[in-house]
Design a protein around this motif. Structure first.
Motif, short mmCIF file in Angstrom:
data_model
loop_
_atom_site.label_atom_id
_atom_site.label_comp_id
_atom_site.label_asym_id
_atom_site.label_seq_id
_atom_site.Cartn_x
_atom_site.Cartn_y
_atom_site.Cartn_z
N GLY A 1 7.07 19.40 -4.22
CA GLY A 1 7.42 20.65 -3.57
C GLY A 1 8.52 20.48 -2.55
N THR A 2 8.59 21.39 -1.60
CA THR A 2 9.60 21.35 -0.53
C THR A 2 8.88 21.36 0.81
OG1 THR A 2 9.75 23.76 -0.37
CG2 THR A 2 11.20 22.67 -1.98
N LEU A 3 9.67 21.27 1.89
CA LEU A 3 9.06 21.33 3.21
C LEU A 3 8.41 22.69 3.47
CD1 LEU A 3 11.58 19.45 5.51
CD2 LEU A 3 9.25 18.79 4.97
N ALA A 4 9.00 23.75 2.92
CA ALA A 4 8.44 25.08 3.12
C ALA A 4 7.19 25.31 2.27
CB ALA A 4 9.49 26.14 2.79
N ARG A 5 7.18 24.74 1.07
CA ARG A 5 6.03 24.90 0.16
C ARG A 5 5.66 23.52 -0.39
NH1 ARG A 5 4.59 29.90 -1.26
NH2 ARG A 5 3.69 29.20 -3.22
N MET A 6 4.89 22.80 0.41
CA MET A 6 4.52 21.44 0.05
C MET A 6 3.53 21.44 -1.11
SD MET A 6 3.96 19.67 3.71
CE MET A 6 4.81 20.35 5.10
N GLY A 7 3.79 20.54 -2.04
CA GLY A 7 2.88 20.37 -3.15
C GLY A 7 1.84 19.30 -2.84
N PRO A 8 0.91 19.06 -3.76
CA PRO A 8 -0.14 18.07 -3.51
C PRO A 8 0.38 16.64 -3.41
CG PRO A 8 -0.29 18.92 -5.74
CD PRO A 8 0.76 19.74 -5.05
N GLY A 9 1.57 16.36 -3.90
CA GLY A 9 2.10 15.01 -3.82
C GLY A 9 2.94 14.75 -2.59
N PHE A 10 3.22 15.79 -1.81
CA PHE A 10 4.10 15.64 -0.65
C PHE A 10 3.52 14.68 0.39
CE2 PHE A 10 6.04 16.65 3.38
CZ PHE A 10 7.38 16.83 3.05
N PHE A 11 2.29 14.90 0.79
CA PHE A 11 1.69 14.07 1.84
C PHE A 11 1.56 12.61 1.42
CE2 PHE A 11 -1.93 12.33 4.21
CZ PHE A 11 -1.42 12.45 5.49
N PRO A 12 1.03 12.30 0.22
CA PRO A 12 0.95 10.88 -0.14
C PRO A 12 2.31 10.19 -0.22
CG PRO A 12 -0.27 12.22 -1.72
CD PRO A 12 0.39 13.14 -0.76
N VAL A 13 3.32 10.90 -0.72
CA VAL A 13 4.65 10.30 -0.82
C VAL A 13 5.23 10.07 0.58
CG1 VAL A 13 7.02 10.68 -1.59
CG2 VAL A 13 5.12 11.14 -3.14
N ALA A 14 5.12 11.06 1.45
CA ALA A 14 5.64 10.92 2.82
C ALA A 14 4.91 9.79 3.55
CB ALA A 14 5.49 12.23 3.58
N LEU A 15 3.59 9.76 3.43
CA LEU A 15 2.81 8.71 4.07
C LEU A 15 3.17 7.34 3.48
CD1 LEU A 15 0.56 8.02 6.08
CD2 LEU A 15 -1.06 8.35 4.24
N GLY A 16 3.39 7.28 2.18
CA GLY A 16 3.77 6.03 1.53
C GLY A 16 5.08 5.49 2.08
N LEU B 1 0.84 -1.20 0.00
CA LEU B 1 0.00 0.00 0.00
C LEU B 1 0.87 1.26 0.00
CD1 LEU B 1 -2.92 1.11 0.19
CD2 LEU B 1 -2.63 1.07 2.67
N GLY B 2 1.95 1.23 0.76
CA GLY B 2 2.89 2.35 0.78
C GLY B 2 3.55 2.57 -0.57
N ILE B 3 3.94 1.49 -1.23
CA ILE B 3 4.55 1.60 -2.56
C ILE B 3 3.56 2.23 -3.53
CG2 ILE B 3 5.37 0.25 -4.54
CD1 ILE B 3 6.60 -1.71 -2.43
N GLY B 4 2.30 1.81 -3.46
CA GLY B 4 1.27 2.40 -4.31
C GLY B 4 1.09 3.89 -4.05
N ALA B 5 1.13 4.29 -2.78
CA ALA B 5 0.98 5.71 -2.44
C ALA B 5 2.17 6.52 -2.95
CB ALA B 5 0.84 5.87 -0.92
N VAL B 6 3.37 5.96 -2.85
CA VAL B 6 4.57 6.67 -3.34
C VAL B 6 4.49 6.82 -4.86
CG1 VAL B 6 7.07 6.48 -3.65
CG2 VAL B 6 6.06 6.03 -1.41
N ILE B 7 4.11 5.76 -5.55
CA ILE B 7 4.04 5.82 -7.01
C ILE B 7 2.98 6.82 -7.45
CG2 ILE B 7 3.37 4.49 -9.06
CD1 ILE B 7 4.74 2.06 -7.71
N GLN B 8 1.79 6.75 -6.85
CA GLN B 8 0.72 7.67 -7.25
C GLN B 8 1.05 9.10 -6.82
OE1 GLN B 8 -1.85 6.93 -9.18
NE2 GLN B 8 -2.47 9.06 -9.15
#
Length: 157
Positions: free
Chosen positions: A35-50, A21-28
């Motif tokens: 983005g960066t830690l200061a300006r997170m993009g929409p993919g930051f949270f799913p990749v970090a959670l993955g 499930l984590g691999i799927g979240a990172v890929i998607q």
């Protein structure tokens, strides 16, 4: 390979599924701007959670309890599936989608938790209602007030 046979299959399979499930979240999530830690993009949270899920999956699999010799003969696949639990969870998700569309976040969350909680055979209705009320209040505070999610609490009509 013998260490695999002497470990709990449930923990190994569970860890593998969490990591998958984590691999799927990172890929998607990687298909969006990270983005960066200061300006997170929409993919930051799913990749970090993955990545967190991948790490937890590996830890679950590595910490699988050794199985005693007498337990090796007991195959978990022979245990009957709990179809009531599965059915109620799926029914709760369907209710959330339908009620959320026409009723709003609060009644949809209440229905989801109430229906899903009734999947447990020993669950008492009064306890399920109390759980549903608590989760609905906390969810409303977090998502509607705290995060200002664009999902109305109540929708009339």
């Amino acid at each position: 390979m013998s260490w695999l046979r002497q470990r709990s299959k449930v923990d190994l399979i569970g860890g593998a599924l969490v990591a998958l499930l984590g691999i799927g979240a990172v890929i998607q999530g990687s298909t969006y701007s990270i983005g960066t830690l200061a300006r997170m993009g929409p993919g930051f949270f799913p990749v970090a959670l993955g990545w967190i899920l991948i790490g937890l999956g590996i830890l679950i699999a590595l910490n699988a309890d050794p199985v005693a010799e007498e337990d090796l003969e007991h195959d978990i696949s022979r245990d009957p599936a709990d179809w009531r639990g599965w059915g109620m969870i799926i029914l709760g998700l369907i209710a959330f989608i339908i009620i959320g569309r026409w009723g709003g976040l609060a009644p949809a969350t209440f229905a989801l938790v109430l229906i899903s909680a009734m999947g447990e055979r020993d669950q008492k209705l009064v306890h399920a209602v109390a759980l549903a009320l608590g989760v609905t209040v906390v969810g409303a505070l977090i998502f509607s007030w705290g995060l200002q999610l664009q999902f109305p609490l109540f929708r009339w009509g």
